[in-house]
Write a protein that holds these residues in place. Structure first.
Motif, PDB file in Angstrom:
ATOM      1  N   ALA A 141       0.857  -1.190   0.000  1.00  0.00           N
ATOM      2  CA  ALA A 141       0.000   0.000   0.000  1.00  0.00           C
ATOM      3  C   ALA A 141       0.891   1.238   0.000  1.00  0.00           C
ATOM      4  N   SER A 142       0.597   2.173  -0.857  1.00  0.00           N
ATOM      5  CA  SER A 142       1.430   3.370  -0.958  1.00  0.00           C
ATOM      6  C   SER A 142       1.490   4.126   0.364  1.00  0.00           C
ATOM      7  N   SER A 143       0.382   4.136   1.109  1.00  0.00           N
ATOM      8  CA  SER A 143       0.360   4.837   2.393  1.00  0.00           C
ATOM      9  C   SER A 143       1.327   4.209   3.384  1.00  0.00           C
ATOM     10  N   GLU A 144       1.432   2.870   3.350  1.00  0.00           N
ATOM     11  CA  GLU A 144       2.367   2.193   4.245  1.00  0.00           C
ATOM     12  C   GLU A 144       3.803   2.505   3.857  1.00  0.00           C
ATOM     13  N   LEU A 145       4.107   2.462   2.551  1.00  0.00           N
ATOM     14  CA  LEU A 145       5.465   2.757   2.096  1.00  0.00           C
ATOM     15  C   LEU A 145       5.860   4.183   2.447  1.00  0.00           C
ATOM     16  N   ILE A 146       4.963   5.124   2.252  1.00  0.00           N
ATOM     17  CA  ILE A 146       5.259   6.523   2.565  1.00  0.00           C
ATOM     18  C   ILE A 146       5.521   6.695   4.057  1.00  0.00           C
ATOM     19  N   ALA A 147       4.723   6.021   4.894  1.00  0.00           N
ATOM     20  CA  ALA A 147       4.927   6.104   6.342  1.00  0.00           C
ATOM     21  C   ALA A 147       6.284   5.531   6.739  1.00  0.00           C
ATOM     22  N   VAL A 148       6.648   4.395   6.156  1.00  0.00           N
ATOM     23  CA  VAL A 148       7.935   3.772   6.465  1.00  0.00           C
ATOM     24  C   VAL A 148       9.083   4.676   6.025  1.00  0.00           C
ATOM     25  N   VAL A 149       8.975   5.239   4.829  1.00  0.00           N
ATOM     26  CA  VAL A 149      10.015   6.135   4.310  1.00  0.00           C
ATOM     27  C   VAL A 149      10.222   7.318   5.251  1.00  0.00           C
ATOM     28  N   ASN A 150       9.153   7.997   5.598  1.00  0.00           N
ATOM     29  CA  ASN A 150       9.270   9.177   6.455  1.00  0.00           C
ATOM     30  C   ASN A 150       9.826   8.837   7.834  1.00  0.00           C
ATOM     31  N   ASN A 151       9.358   7.736   8.414  1.00  0.00           N
ATOM     32  CA  ASN A 151       9.826   7.356   9.742  1.00  0.00           C
ATOM     33  C   ASN A 151      11.304   6.988   9.748  1.00  0.00           C
ATOM     34  N   LEU A 152      11.739   6.220   8.739  1.00  0.00           N
ATOM     35  CA  LEU A 152      13.145   5.821   8.682  1.00  0.00           C
ATOM     36  C   LEU A 152      14.067   7.011   8.455  1.00  0.00           C
ATOM     37  N   VAL A 153      13.675   7.890   7.533  1.00  0.00           N
ATOM     38  CA  VAL A 153      14.510   9.062   7.260  1.00  0.00           C
ATOM     39  C   VAL A 153      14.636   9.924   8.511  1.00  0.00           C
ATOM     40  N   ASN A 154      13.533  10.124   9.204  1.00  0.00           N
ATOM     41  CA  ASN A 154      13.565  10.932  10.422  1.00  0.00           C
ATOM     42  C   ASN A 154      14.473  10.316  11.478  1.00  0.00           C
ATOM     43  N   LYS A 155      14.381   8.989  11.669  1.00  0.00           N
ATOM     44  CA  LYS A 155      15.212   8.323  12.672  1.00  0.00           C
ATOM     45  C   LYS A 155      16.685   8.368  12.299  1.00  0.00           C
ATOM     46  N   TRP A 156      16.997   8.121  11.023  1.00  0.00           N
ATOM     47  CA  TRP A 156      18.401   8.142  10.598  1.00  0.00           C
ATOM     48  C   TRP A 156      19.000   9.529  10.719  1.00  0.00           C
ATOM     49  N   GLN A 157      18.236  10.537  10.360  1.00  0.00           N
ATOM     50  CA  GLN A 157      18.772  11.896  10.452  1.00  0.00           C
ATOM     51  C   GLN A 157      18.977  12.307  11.899  1.00  0.00           C
ATOM     52  N   SER A 158      18.053  11.906  12.752  1.00  0.00           N
ATOM     53  CA  SER A 158      18.208  12.225  14.169  1.00  0.00           C
ATOM     54  C   SER A 158      19.463  11.573  14.725  1.00  0.00           C
ATOM     55  N   SER A 159      19.693  10.319  14.350  1.00  0.00           N
ATOM     56  CA  SER A 159      20.848   9.580  14.841  1.00  0.00           C
ATOM     57  C   SER A 159      22.148  10.136  14.303  1.00  0.00           C
ATOM     58  N   ALA A 160      22.159  10.502  13.020  1.00  0.00           N
ATOM     59  CA  ALA A 160      23.401  10.926  12.374  1.00  0.00           C
ATOM     60  C   ALA A 160      23.730  12.375  12.653  1.00  0.00           C
ATOM     61  N   SER A 161      22.724  13.197  12.914  1.00  0.00           N
ATOM     62  CA  SER A 161      22.943  14.633  12.954  1.00  0.00           C
ATOM     63  C   SER A 161      23.056  15.224  14.345  1.00  0.00           C
ATOM     64  N   VAL A 162      22.615  14.507  15.355  1.00  0.00           N
ATOM     65  CA  VAL A 162      22.621  15.054  16.705  1.00  0.00           C
ATOM     66  C   VAL A 162      23.670  14.346  17.550  1.00  0.00           C
ATOM     67  N   LEU A 163      24.569  15.095  18.129  1.00  0.00           N
ATOM     68  CA  LEU A 163      25.601  14.516  18.979  1.00  0.00           C
ATOM     69  C   LEU A 163      25.000  14.119  20.325  1.00  0.00           C
ATOM     70  N   GLU A 164      25.251  12.865  20.702  1.00  0.00           N
ATOM     71  CA  GLU A 164      24.748  12.388  21.981  1.00  0.00           C
ATOM     72  C   GLU A 164      25.746  12.750  23.075  1.00  0.00           C
ATOM     73  N   SER A 165      25.633  13.999  23.531  1.00  0.00           N
ATOM     74  CA  SER A 165      26.614  14.484  24.504  1.00  0.00           C
ATOM     75  C   SER A 165      25.958  14.957  25.799  1.00  0.00           C
ATOM     76  N   SER A 166      24.721  14.519  26.051  1.00  0.00           N
ATOM     77  CA  SER A 166      24.005  15.015  27.217  1.00  0.00           C
ATOM     78  C   SER A 166      24.639  14.558  28.524  1.00  0.00           C
ATOM     79  N   GLU A 167      25.334  13.413  28.517  1.00  0.00           N
ATOM     80  CA  GLU A 167      25.899  12.893  29.758  1.00  0.00           C
ATOM     81  C   GLU A 167      27.349  13.348  29.972  1.00  0.00           C
ATOM     82  N   LEU A 168      27.949  13.933  28.946  1.00  0.00           N
ATOM     83  CA  LEU A 168      29.338  14.342  29.043  1.00  0.00           C
ATOM     84  C   LEU A 168      29.490  15.793  28.603  1.00  0.00           C
TER      85      LEU A 168
END
Length: 209
Positions: A108-135
């Motif tokens: 279903a196109s709606s499912e593919l679009i949802a998966v695309v948006n969710n994955l891109v958002n998660k990857w960008q969050s992981s790659a673009s934000v430095l996890e430095s809150s504890e240090l």
């Protein structure tokens, strides 16, 4: 919800599947580059880096799973397998080979679009934000240095400094590729993010033990 312009590489040899799905994705504001073979896929990847790839397994010039193995170590984008192979064993193999999501055809196109948006958002969050809150890391804006909690100081290039400055300013938030590519003077809609990928990779290698 789509958070930013997305460049999607769709690798599918069946034109009756590829073109209708591409049209529906583009109706949602997603830019789609189409490839019908692994050779076309590789040629496209030499020119630009997509935000996400949708990959078929059975292609005229090879197996998508083998291509997935070769891409996985260095890639900076998620890959969705979209294939007629529907068994649980096939899904497990695809995920074990490095796929980020597995969708059987027809989809279903709606499912593919949802998966695309969710994955891109998660990857960008992981790659673009430095996890430095504890240090406590210190960015010296006068000397262009980045100092670790242990006191190790890393000299930064102008581009590395600009990238870190933006990431720290927006810590805890998603920073889109478009913002970071603007820093490097790469204007959309070219989506030529290869220079950004190289900068981020070198920066990670420099500051990661």
């Amino acid at each position: 919800m789509q958070l930013k312009p997305i460049l999607l590489l769709f690798v599918e040899d069946d034109i009756d599947i590829r073109e209708p799905i591409s049209y529906l994705l583009e109706q949602q504001g997603i830019t789609v580059w189409q490839a019908s073979t692994l050779a076309q896929m590789n040629s496209t990847l030499q020119q630009a880096t997509p935000d996400v790839m949708v990959l078929d397994i059975n292609l005229p010039d090879g197996n998508g799973l083998d291509a997935l193995n070769k891409l996985t170590p260095d890639r900076t984008f998620p890959i969705i397998l979209l294939t007629a192979r529907r068994s649980v064993a096939d899904r497990i193999e695809g995920l074990n080979r490095g796929a980020d999501y597995y969708l059987p055809k027809p989809v279903a196109s709606s499912e593919l679009i949802a998966v695309v948006n969710n994955l891109v958002n998660k990857w960008q969050s992981s790659a673009s934000v430095l996890e430095s809150s504890e240090l406590e890391w210190i960015l010296n804006k006068d000397k262009w240095t980045f100092t670790s909690p242990e006191g190790d100081s890393f000299q930064l290039t102008n581009a590395e400094y600009q990238i870190l400055d933006v990431l720290i300013e927006h810590h805890g938030e998603t920073v889109s590729r478009s913002v970071l590519t603007d820093i490097l003077g790469k204007k959309e809609p070219s989506y030529d993010d290869r220079s950004l990928d190289k900068q981020v990779s070198r920066l990670r290698q420099k500051i990661t033990p």
